[in-house]
Every structure is written in structure tokens, then in C-alpha cells.
Design a protein around this motif. Sequence first.
Motif, short mmCIF file in Angstrom:
data_model
loop_
_atom_site.label_atom_id
_atom_site.label_comp_id
_atom_site.label_asym_id
_atom_site.label_seq_id
_atom_site.Cartn_x
_atom_site.Cartn_y
_atom_site.Cartn_z
N PRO A 181 -69.41 -52.79 -16.72
CA PRO A 181 -70.30 -52.69 -17.88
C PRO A 181 -71.59 -53.48 -17.69
CG PRO A 181 -68.04 -53.23 -18.54
CD PRO A 181 -68.13 -53.43 -17.05
N MET A 182 -72.70 -52.87 -18.05
CA MET A 182 -74.01 -53.53 -17.99
C MET A 182 -74.74 -53.25 -19.29
SD MET A 182 -75.11 -52.87 -13.99
CE MET A 182 -76.07 -54.39 -13.91
N PHE A 183 -75.33 -54.28 -19.87
CA PHE A 183 -75.95 -54.12 -21.18
C PHE A 183 -77.23 -53.29 -21.08
CE2 PHE A 183 -77.68 -58.06 -19.44
CZ PHE A 183 -79.04 -57.94 -19.69
N GLY A 184 -77.50 -52.53 -22.13
CA GLY A 184 -78.75 -51.78 -22.22
C GLY A 184 -79.80 -52.60 -22.95
N MET A 185 -81.04 -52.15 -22.87
CA MET A 185 -82.14 -52.88 -23.51
C MET A 185 -82.61 -52.19 -24.79
SD MET A 185 -82.65 -55.68 -21.95
CE MET A 185 -84.26 -56.20 -22.57
N LYS A 186 -81.70 -51.46 -25.44
CA LYS A 186 -82.03 -50.83 -26.71
C LYS A 186 -81.70 -51.80 -27.84
CE LYS A 186 -81.01 -46.21 -24.95
NZ LYS A 186 -80.08 -45.05 -25.02
N PHE A 187 -82.73 -52.25 -28.54
CA PHE A 187 -82.56 -53.18 -29.66
C PHE A 187 -82.35 -52.38 -30.94
CE2 PHE A 187 -84.65 -55.70 -26.50
CZ PHE A 187 -84.26 -57.01 -26.73
N LYS A 188 -81.20 -52.59 -31.59
CA LYS A 188 -80.99 -51.95 -32.90
C LYS A 188 -81.81 -52.65 -33.97
CE LYS A 188 -76.39 -49.96 -32.26
NZ LYS A 188 -75.00 -49.93 -32.76
N GLY A 194 -76.39 -60.48 -32.00
CA GLY A 194 -76.08 -59.21 -31.38
C GLY A 194 -77.02 -58.83 -30.26
N ASN A 195 -78.14 -59.55 -30.16
CA ASN A 195 -79.12 -59.26 -29.11
C ASN A 195 -79.37 -60.48 -28.21
OD1 ASN A 195 -79.87 -56.52 -29.77
ND2 ASN A 195 -80.87 -57.35 -31.59
N GLU A 196 -78.48 -61.47 -28.27
CA GLU A 196 -78.71 -62.72 -27.55
C GLU A 196 -78.99 -62.48 -26.07
OE1 GLU A 196 -75.63 -63.53 -30.84
OE2 GLU A 196 -76.02 -62.00 -29.30
N LEU A 222 -81.39 -58.63 -9.81
CA LEU A 222 -80.26 -59.51 -9.52
C LEU A 222 -79.88 -60.31 -10.77
CD1 LEU A 222 -81.16 -60.85 -5.95
CD2 LEU A 222 -79.52 -59.05 -6.56
N ALA A 223 -80.90 -60.75 -11.51
CA ALA A 223 -80.65 -61.47 -12.76
C ALA A 223 -79.96 -60.57 -13.78
CB ALA A 223 -81.95 -62.01 -13.33
N TYR A 224 -80.33 -59.30 -13.79
CA TYR A 224 -79.70 -58.32 -14.69
C TYR A 224 -78.21 -58.20 -14.39
CZ TYR A 224 -78.79 -53.71 -16.80
OH TYR A 224 -78.27 -52.67 -17.52
N ILE A 225 -77.87 -58.16 -13.11
CA ILE A 225 -76.46 -58.10 -12.71
C ILE A 225 -75.75 -59.38 -13.15
CG2 ILE A 225 -74.87 -57.96 -10.76
CD1 ILE A 225 -77.08 -56.40 -9.27
N LEU A 226 -76.39 -60.53 -12.93
CA LEU A 226 -75.80 -61.82 -13.30
C LEU A 226 -75.60 -61.92 -14.81
CD1 LEU A 226 -74.91 -64.72 -12.66
CD2 LEU A 226 -77.32 -65.39 -12.79
N PHE A 227 -76.61 -61.55 -15.58
CA PHE A 227 -76.50 -61.63 -17.04
C PHE A 227 -75.45 -60.66 -17.57
CE2 PHE A 227 -80.28 -64.08 -16.67
CZ PHE A 227 -80.44 -64.79 -17.86
N THR A 229 -72.76 -59.82 -15.96
CA THR A 229 -71.49 -60.47 -15.64
C THR A 229 -71.16 -61.54 -16.67
OG1 THR A 229 -71.88 -60.07 -13.28
CG2 THR A 229 -70.21 -61.70 -13.86
N ILE A 230 -72.16 -62.35 -17.02
CA ILE A 230 -71.97 -63.39 -18.03
C ILE A 230 -71.60 -62.76 -19.37
CG2 ILE A 230 -73.14 -65.19 -19.36
CD1 ILE A 230 -74.81 -65.76 -16.84
N ASP A 231 -72.30 -61.69 -19.72
CA ASP A 231 -72.04 -61.01 -20.99
C ASP A 231 -70.62 -60.46 -21.05
OD1 ASP A 231 -72.83 -59.93 -23.53
OD2 ASP A 231 -73.01 -57.97 -22.59
N ASN A 232 -70.13 -59.93 -19.93
CA ASN A 232 -68.80 -59.31 -19.90
C ASN A 232 -67.67 -60.32 -19.87
OD1 ASN A 232 -69.74 -56.64 -19.87
ND2 ASN A 232 -70.10 -56.73 -17.67
N TYR A 233 -67.83 -61.36 -19.06
CA TYR A 233 -66.70 -62.23 -18.77
C TYR A 233 -66.78 -63.62 -19.39
CZ TYR A 233 -65.84 -58.54 -15.42
OH TYR A 233 -65.62 -57.31 -14.84
N VAL A 234 -67.91 -63.93 -20.03
CA VAL A 234 -68.04 -65.23 -20.69
C VAL A 234 -68.28 -65.06 -22.18
CG1 VAL A 234 -69.31 -67.41 -20.78
CG2 VAL A 234 -68.92 -66.29 -18.57
N LEU A 235 -69.38 -64.40 -22.54
CA LEU A 235 -69.76 -64.30 -23.95
C LEU A 235 -68.78 -63.47 -24.76
CD1 LEU A 235 -73.64 -63.84 -23.66
CD2 LEU A 235 -72.32 -65.94 -23.97
N LYS A 236 -68.23 -62.41 -24.15
CA LYS A 236 -67.33 -61.52 -24.90
C LYS A 236 -65.88 -61.99 -24.85
CE LYS A 236 -70.21 -57.41 -24.60
NZ LYS A 236 -70.37 -56.02 -24.10
N HIS A 237 -65.65 -63.10 -24.20
CA HIS A 237 -64.29 -63.65 -24.17
C HIS A 237 -64.28 -65.06 -24.78
CE1 HIS A 237 -63.96 -60.36 -21.26
NE2 HIS A 237 -62.66 -60.40 -21.48
#
Length: 237
Positions: A181-188, A194-196, A222-227, A229-237
Motif C-alpha cells: 500500500p502507498m498513500f495517494g496525494m488526493k486531499f479530501k 487524516g492528511n498527516e 525514495l522518500a515516498y516509499i519510506l513515508f 512504509t511508515i504510514d503502513n507499519y507505524v502510524l496505522k498500527h
Amino acid sequence: MKKNIPNFITLINLFLGCCALASIMYGQFVQAFFFSLASGVADFLDGTMARLLKVKSDFGTQLDSLADMVSFGVVPGAILYILLVKGFSGREVLPIELTLAAAPAFLVTLFAAIRLAIFNIDECQSENFIGMPTPSVTMFCVGLLLIYHFDSFGMGSLVTQPYFLYPVIALLSWLMVARFPMFGMKFKSLSWEGNEIRFIFAASALLMMLLLREASFSLIVLAYILFSTIDNYVLKH
């Protein structure tokens, strides 16, 4: 009339992708960067306009994928091919050997086709992505092209070396089809909640562009991949 506006923007994306490809062929690498950047903007705008005008259609979806195949499939493959050719220049190889040695670059093009086909039928990717989106792959490759052209931080030679590019080709190809999973840049909305991850990434990308200029674009991916990863395995857990 309004239903054709997004399709017209999609055709602009395709046209700009063709211009980027021609620029790469003639060694106009900075020009290729601007064409690729503009095609990325057009790719963002066509979907946005379709949603705003409420004119999304199956035809538009298919046209968008065909345009993306050129702008974000053929173009990155061509960039990697040219860089590999540069890396093999000066060596005593036959033309056919040079072609075969650089041909793995187009694995990125093949996997981009698979990626785009999956995206069209995967209903889970309306807001975020599963696997790296093809525009990000193109941005990374264009970034390598700029590093080569400007010899940024003395890395111009490094980014043409087969021992560097072959693993890059393999990694990019895998990332496009990986169930990652990789986050999109669509801001609701423009609220922080929710947009951190989007705000932090956007600020980081802007800072890198200001500090590193032409050397920043591959690092931003590369930062996009890193962020992600952080979003998937740190922030969402």
C-alpha cells in the motif's frame, strides 16, 4: 461538450509523453524533464476534471491508461535504456551486444503495462495505491537522467553503471506490482487530521527541491516509499 474536457486533457498527457520520448532520443534531457513534468500535471488534472464535472466514463478510463502507457511506461524504459547505453559506451562491444545489454531497461515498461491493467480493474485503488504508481516510477527515472546530465554531487557516472541500474530496474518493476500500500496525494480536505502523512511528505519534498534542486527528484520518490512504509507499519498500527 464538457464530457470531452477530461479526454482532451488526457490526450495532452499523451502528446507531452511523446515529446518527452523524442527529447530523450535526441539527448535533450532537461527538455525531457519538463515534458514529463507537464504530462504528470495533465495526468492529475484529467481525473480531477472528470470527478468535478461528473463525467467519468469507461472510455476515459481506457484512454487514460493508453496515454499513461506512453508517458509513464515507455518513457521511463527509454530513460533507463539510454543510461545503460551510456554506461556501456567506451567498451568494446558489438551493436547487438549493446542492445541486448541495455534491453532489460524495458522490463520497467512491461511491468508498467501490468500495473496499469491491474489498476483499471482494482476497485481498492480509488484513493490510495497498491504498488508504486507509474508516474512515481517516471519521476525517479527522470531524476536519474538529471543527475547524469548535471553530474550532481559527482554521481553522473554512477547512475549509468549496470551494477547500479540492473537492481534499480528489478526493484522498480517489482514495486509496481507488489501488494504494497502507498498513500495517494488526493486531499479530501485541508485539515491536518487524516492528511498527516500527505502534509509531512509534501513539506519534505518541497524542502528537498529547494536544497538539492535537480538531484532531488529521485530522492523524493525514495522518500515516498519510506513515508508509505511508515504510514503502513507505524502510524496505522
